[in-house]
Design a protein around this motif. Structure first.
Motif, PDB file in Angstrom:
ATOM      1  N   ILE A  45       0.240  11.253  -6.866  1.00 37.78           N
ATOM      2  CA  ILE A  45      -0.830  10.249  -6.772  1.00 37.78           C
ATOM      3  C   ILE A  45      -0.919   9.444  -8.058  1.00 37.78           C
ATOM      4  O   ILE A  45      -1.040   8.216  -8.038  1.00 37.78           O
ATOM      5  N   LEU A  46      -0.862  10.134  -9.198  1.00 38.98           N
ATOM      6  CA  LEU A  46      -0.975   9.449 -10.487  1.00 38.98           C
ATOM      7  C   LEU A  46       0.205   8.517 -10.745  1.00 38.98           C
ATOM      8  O   LEU A  46       0.033   7.421 -11.276  1.00 38.98           O
ATOM      9  N   ASP A  47       1.382   8.954 -10.354  1.00 37.70           N
ATOM     10  CA  ASP A  47       2.577   8.155 -10.617  1.00 37.70           C
ATOM     11  C   ASP A  47       2.751   7.009  -9.628  1.00 37.70           C
ATOM     12  O   ASP A  47       3.233   5.931  -9.999  1.00 37.70           O
ATOM     13  N   GLU A  48       2.351   7.228  -8.386  1.00 36.04           N
ATOM     14  CA  GLU A  48       2.498   6.199  -7.352  1.00 36.04           C
ATOM     15  C   GLU A  48       1.264   6.191  -6.450  1.00 36.04           C
ATOM     16  O   GLU A  48       1.317   6.618  -5.296  1.00 36.04           O
ATOM     17  N   PRO A  49       0.124   5.696  -6.971  1.00 34.08           N
ATOM     18  CA  PRO A  49      -1.139   5.771  -6.237  1.00 34.08           C
ATOM     19  C   PRO A  49      -1.157   4.987  -4.930  1.00 34.08           C
ATOM     20  O   PRO A  49      -1.980   5.271  -4.051  1.00 34.08           O
ATOM     21  N   ALA A  50      -0.284   4.014  -4.777  1.00 31.08           N
ATOM     22  CA  ALA A  50      -0.270   3.217  -3.554  1.00 31.08           C
ATOM     23  C   ALA A  50       0.449   3.930  -2.408  1.00 31.08           C
ATOM     24  O   ALA A  50       0.357   3.505  -1.257  1.00 31.08           O
ATOM     25  N   LYS A  51       1.164   5.014  -2.730  1.00 28.20           N
ATOM     26  CA  LYS A  51       1.920   5.736  -1.723  1.00 28.20           C
ATOM     27  C   LYS A  51       1.248   7.069  -1.386  1.00 28.20           C
ATOM     28  O   LYS A  51       0.563   7.655  -2.225  1.00 28.20           O
ATOM     29  N   SER A  52       1.462   7.535  -0.167  1.00 27.42           N
ATOM     30  CA  SER A  52       0.958   8.849   0.213  1.00 27.42           C
ATOM     31  C   SER A  52       1.900   9.920  -0.323  1.00 27.42           C
ATOM     32  O   SER A  52       3.130   9.764  -0.257  1.00 27.42           O
ATOM     33  N   PRO A  53       1.367  11.006  -0.861  1.00 36.18           N
ATOM     34  CA  PRO A  53       2.222  12.079  -1.354  1.00 36.18           C
ATOM     35  C   PRO A  53       3.102  12.648  -0.238  1.00 36.18           C
ATOM     36  O   PRO A  53       2.737  12.597   0.939  1.00 36.18           O
ATOM     37  N   SER A  54       4.228  13.208  -0.616  1.00 36.82           N
ATOM     38  CA  SER A  54       5.202  13.727   0.341  1.00 36.82           C
ATOM     39  C   SER A  54       5.299  15.242   0.252  1.00 36.82           C
ATOM     40  O   SER A  54       5.461  15.794  -0.845  1.00 36.82           O
ATOM     41  N   ILE A  55       5.196  15.901   1.384  1.00 34.70           N
ATOM     42  CA  ILE A  55       5.362  17.352   1.413  1.00 34.70           C
ATOM     43  C   ILE A  55       6.776  17.719   0.979  1.00 34.70           C
ATOM     44  O   ILE A  55       6.985  18.680   0.235  1.00 34.70           O
ATOM     45  N   GLU A  56       7.756  16.935   1.421  1.00 32.10           N
ATOM     46  CA  GLU A  56       9.147  17.221   1.066  1.00 32.10           C
ATOM     47  C   GLU A  56       9.340  17.196  -0.447  1.00 32.10           C
ATOM     48  O   GLU A  56      10.058  18.040  -1.010  1.00 32.10           O
ATOM     49  N   ALA A  57       8.719  16.231  -1.129  1.00 27.32           N
ATOM     50  CA  ALA A  57       8.840  16.151  -2.584  1.00 27.32           C
ATOM     51  C   ALA A  57       8.219  17.377  -3.248  1.00 27.32           C
ATOM     52  O   ALA A  57       8.734  17.875  -4.250  1.00 27.32           O
ATOM     53  N   ILE A  58       7.125  17.864  -2.704  1.00 25.54           N
ATOM     54  CA  ILE A  58       6.477  19.060  -3.244  1.00 25.54           C
ATOM     55  C   ILE A  58       7.390  20.270  -3.087  1.00 25.54           C
ATOM     56  O   ILE A  58       7.568  21.062  -4.022  1.00 25.54           O
ATOM     57  N   LEU A  59       7.987  20.411  -1.909  1.00 24.03           N
ATOM     58  CA  LEU A  59       8.871  21.550  -1.670  1.00 24.03           C
ATOM     59  C   LEU A  59      10.099  21.484  -2.568  1.00 24.03           C
ATOM     60  O   LEU A  59      10.553  22.511  -3.091  1.00 24.03           O
ATOM     61  N   ASP A  60      10.643  20.276  -2.764  1.00 20.69           N
ATOM     62  CA  ASP A  60      11.804  20.111  -3.637  1.00 20.69           C
ATOM     63  C   ASP A  60      11.464  20.469  -5.077  1.00 20.69           C
ATOM     64  O   ASP A  60      12.268  21.096  -5.787  1.00 20.69           O
ATOM     65  N   GLU A  61      10.288  20.064  -5.519  1.00 23.41           N
ATOM     66  CA  GLU A  61       9.903  20.292  -6.916  1.00 23.41           C
ATOM     67  C   GLU A  61       9.565  21.743  -7.197  1.00 23.41           C
ATOM     68  O   GLU A  61       9.891  22.279  -8.264  1.00 23.41           O
ATOM     69  N   THR A  62       8.890  22.386  -6.252  1.00 26.07           N
ATOM     70  CA  THR A  62       8.370  23.735  -6.491  1.00 26.07           C
ATOM     71  C   THR A  62       9.277  24.847  -5.978  1.00 26.07           C
ATOM     72  O   THR A  62       9.187  25.990  -6.452  1.00 26.07           O
ATOM     73  N   GLY A  63      10.118  24.524  -4.997  1.00 23.65           N
ATOM     74  CA  GLY A  63      10.925  25.559  -4.373  1.00 23.65           C
ATOM     75  C   GLY A  63      10.160  26.384  -3.363  1.00 23.65           C
ATOM     76  O   GLY A  63      10.668  27.386  -2.840  1.00 23.65           O
ATOM     77  N   LEU A  64       8.919  25.990  -3.083  1.00 27.01           N
ATOM     78  CA  LEU A  64       8.116  26.699  -2.091  1.00 27.01           C
ATOM     79  C   LEU A  64       8.612  26.366  -0.688  1.00 27.01           C
ATOM     80  O   LEU A  64       9.261  25.357  -0.452  1.00 27.01           O
ATOM     81  N   SER A  65       8.276  27.231   0.251  1.00 32.08           N
ATOM     82  CA  SER A  65       8.638  26.980   1.640  1.00 32.08           C
ATOM     83  C   SER A  65       7.574  26.109   2.301  1.00 32.08           C
ATOM     84  O   SER A  65       6.430  26.026   1.837  1.00 32.08           O
ATOM     85  N   ARG A  66       7.949  25.490   3.392  1.00 31.77           N
ATOM     86  CA  ARG A  66       6.985  24.686   4.147  1.00 31.77           C
ATOM     87  C   ARG A  66       5.838  25.565   4.648  1.00 31.77           C
ATOM     88  O   ARG A  66       4.684  25.148   4.685  1.00 31.77           O
ATOM     89  N   GLY A  67       6.168  26.794   5.018  1.00 33.57           N
ATOM     90  CA  GLY A  67       5.130  27.707   5.481  1.00 33.57           C
ATOM     91  C   GLY A  67       4.092  27.998   4.415  1.00 33.57           C
ATOM     92  O   GLY A  67       2.896  28.118   4.706  1.00 33.57           O
ATOM     93  N   THR A  68       4.557  28.124   3.153  1.00 35.08           N
ATOM     94  CA  THR A  68       3.621  28.368   2.053  1.00 35.08           C
ATOM     95  C   THR A  68       2.663  27.197   1.892  1.00 35.08           C
ATOM     96  O   THR A  68       1.465  27.394   1.649  1.00 35.08           O
ATOM     97  N   PHE A  69       3.195  25.979   2.005  1.00 39.19           N
ATOM     98  CA  PHE A  69       2.317  24.814   1.911  1.00 39.19           C
ATOM     99  C   PHE A  69       1.236  24.886   2.987  1.00 39.19           C
ATOM    100  O   PHE A  69       0.040  24.721   2.697  1.00 39.19           O
ATOM    101  N   TYR A  70       1.646  25.146   4.223  1.00 37.61           N
ATOM    102  CA  TYR A  70       0.685  25.143   5.326  1.00 37.61           C
ATOM    103  C   TYR A  70      -0.224  26.373   5.313  1.00 37.61           C
ATOM    104  O   TYR A  70      -1.283  26.358   5.945  1.00 37.61           O
ATOM    105  N   ASN A  71       0.151  27.409   4.587  1.00 43.09           N
ATOM    106  CA  ASN A  71      -0.763  28.537   4.401  1.00 43.09           C
ATOM    107  C   ASN A  71      -1.917  28.166   3.477  1.00 43.09           C
ATOM    108  O   ASN A  71      -2.964  28.829   3.480  1.00 43.09           O
ATOM    109  N   ASN A  72      -1.711  27.130   2.666  1.00 36.86           N
ATOM    110  CA  ASN A  72      -2.730  26.707   1.705  1.00 36.86           C
ATOM    111  C   ASN A  72      -3.501  25.466   2.153  1.00 36.86           C
ATOM    112  O   ASN A  72      -4.684  25.323   1.830  1.00 36.86           O
ATOM    113  N   PHE A  73      -2.831  24.571   2.871  1.00 40.06           N
ATOM    114  CA  PHE A  73      -3.477  23.334   3.304  1.00 40.06           C
ATOM    115  C   PHE A  73      -3.061  23.017   4.745  1.00 40.06           C
ATOM    116  O   PHE A  73      -1.890  23.193   5.107  1.00 40.06           O
ATOM    117  N   ALA A  74      -4.008  22.524   5.516  1.00 46.21           N
ATOM    118  CA  ALA A  74      -3.731  22.216   6.923  1.00 46.21           C
ATOM    119  C   ALA A  74      -2.703  21.096   7.046  1.00 46.21           C
ATOM    120  O   ALA A  74      -1.876  21.098   7.950  1.00 46.21           O
TER     121      ALA A  74
END
Length: 229
Positions: A45-74
């Motif tokens: 958000i801070l780097d590109e406030p005009a764009k919506s954040p990407s789940i794929e970018a989060i998974l690439d950066e953190t190495g977390l699984s998609r399931g882990t993301f959805y366990n924390n946020f709908a």
């Protein structure tokens, strides 16, 4: 996870604060994972406030699984809402208090101190403020939160002004003062948006940094307040 644990220091980007928390062993693993995801969302958000954040970018950066993301946020909307609400709560709740010795000095102005804190936070985290403006229309909880914060600030100014003048406001006087202060809040928000998000050329020349912007806003605020003393 306790929002009260978050204290935004001067000049600190919110994603950096969240990164600190995701490494803090005082929190459990689930909370640290949640902070990690939030830090990635905040950074996008801070780097590109005009764009919506990407789940794929989060998974690439953190190495977390998609399931882990959805366990924390709908979904990503829920993650964004959590990041923005946590940011504004931390900004309001943990605003640094001036030391008593400073508060008693001749040049101390509480309105300037409050404006300076907000302007510096806006300057450092402009992308989060920009995103708030973009998404608040479909996230009513964020709008209600900001309305409550603004109302609390207005009440504090009125209470302080009544104390200075030595008597309470009548109902009609209070209503007029409240309206003027809410106008001031709206004008200040728009001015900060133009200065730090849209980088308006004239405002940027007139107010080259957060300190100058805070001084300019404070002059107008104090003119309004003085009329009710």
């Amino acid at each position: 996870m306790s929002d009260g644990e978050l204290v935004i220091e001067k000049g600190m980007r919110f994603d950096a604060l969240l990164e600190q928390k995701c490494r803090d062993r005082a929190f459990g693993k689930k909370d640290r994972t949640r902070f990690l995801i939030m830090a990635c969302v905040a950074r996008q958000i801070l780097d590109e406030p005009a764009k919506s954040p990407s789940i794929e970018a989060i998974l690439d950066e953190t190495g977390l699984s998609r399931g882990t993301f959805y366990n924390n946020f709908a979904d990503m909307e829920a993650a964004m809402e959590t990041v923005l609400s946590t940011f504004f709560q931390a900004l309001w709740t943990n605003r640094p208090r001036t030391a008593p010795s400073r508060a008693g000095s001749a040049d101390y102005d509480p309105v300037y101190e409050a404006n300076l804190w907000y302007c510096e936070s806006y300057e450092t985290n402009a992308g989060l403020f920009a995103a708030f403006t973009r998404v608040a229309a479909y996230m009513p909880t964020l709008l209600r939160m900001r309305e409550t914060m603004n109302a609390n600030w207005v009440d504090r100014v009125i209470s302080s002004t009544a104390k200075k003048r030595g008597r309470n406001f009548s109902e009609a006087e209070r209503l007029t003062f409240q309206g003027e202060l809410r106008l001031m809040v709206a004008m200040s928000i728009e001015a900060l948006r133009e200065r730090f998000i849209h980088c308006d050329e004239l405002l940027s020349k007139s107010f080259p940094n957060a300190q100058a912007m805070a001084a300019g806003l404070t002059k107008i605020w104090n003119e309004t307040i003085r009329r009710h003393l």
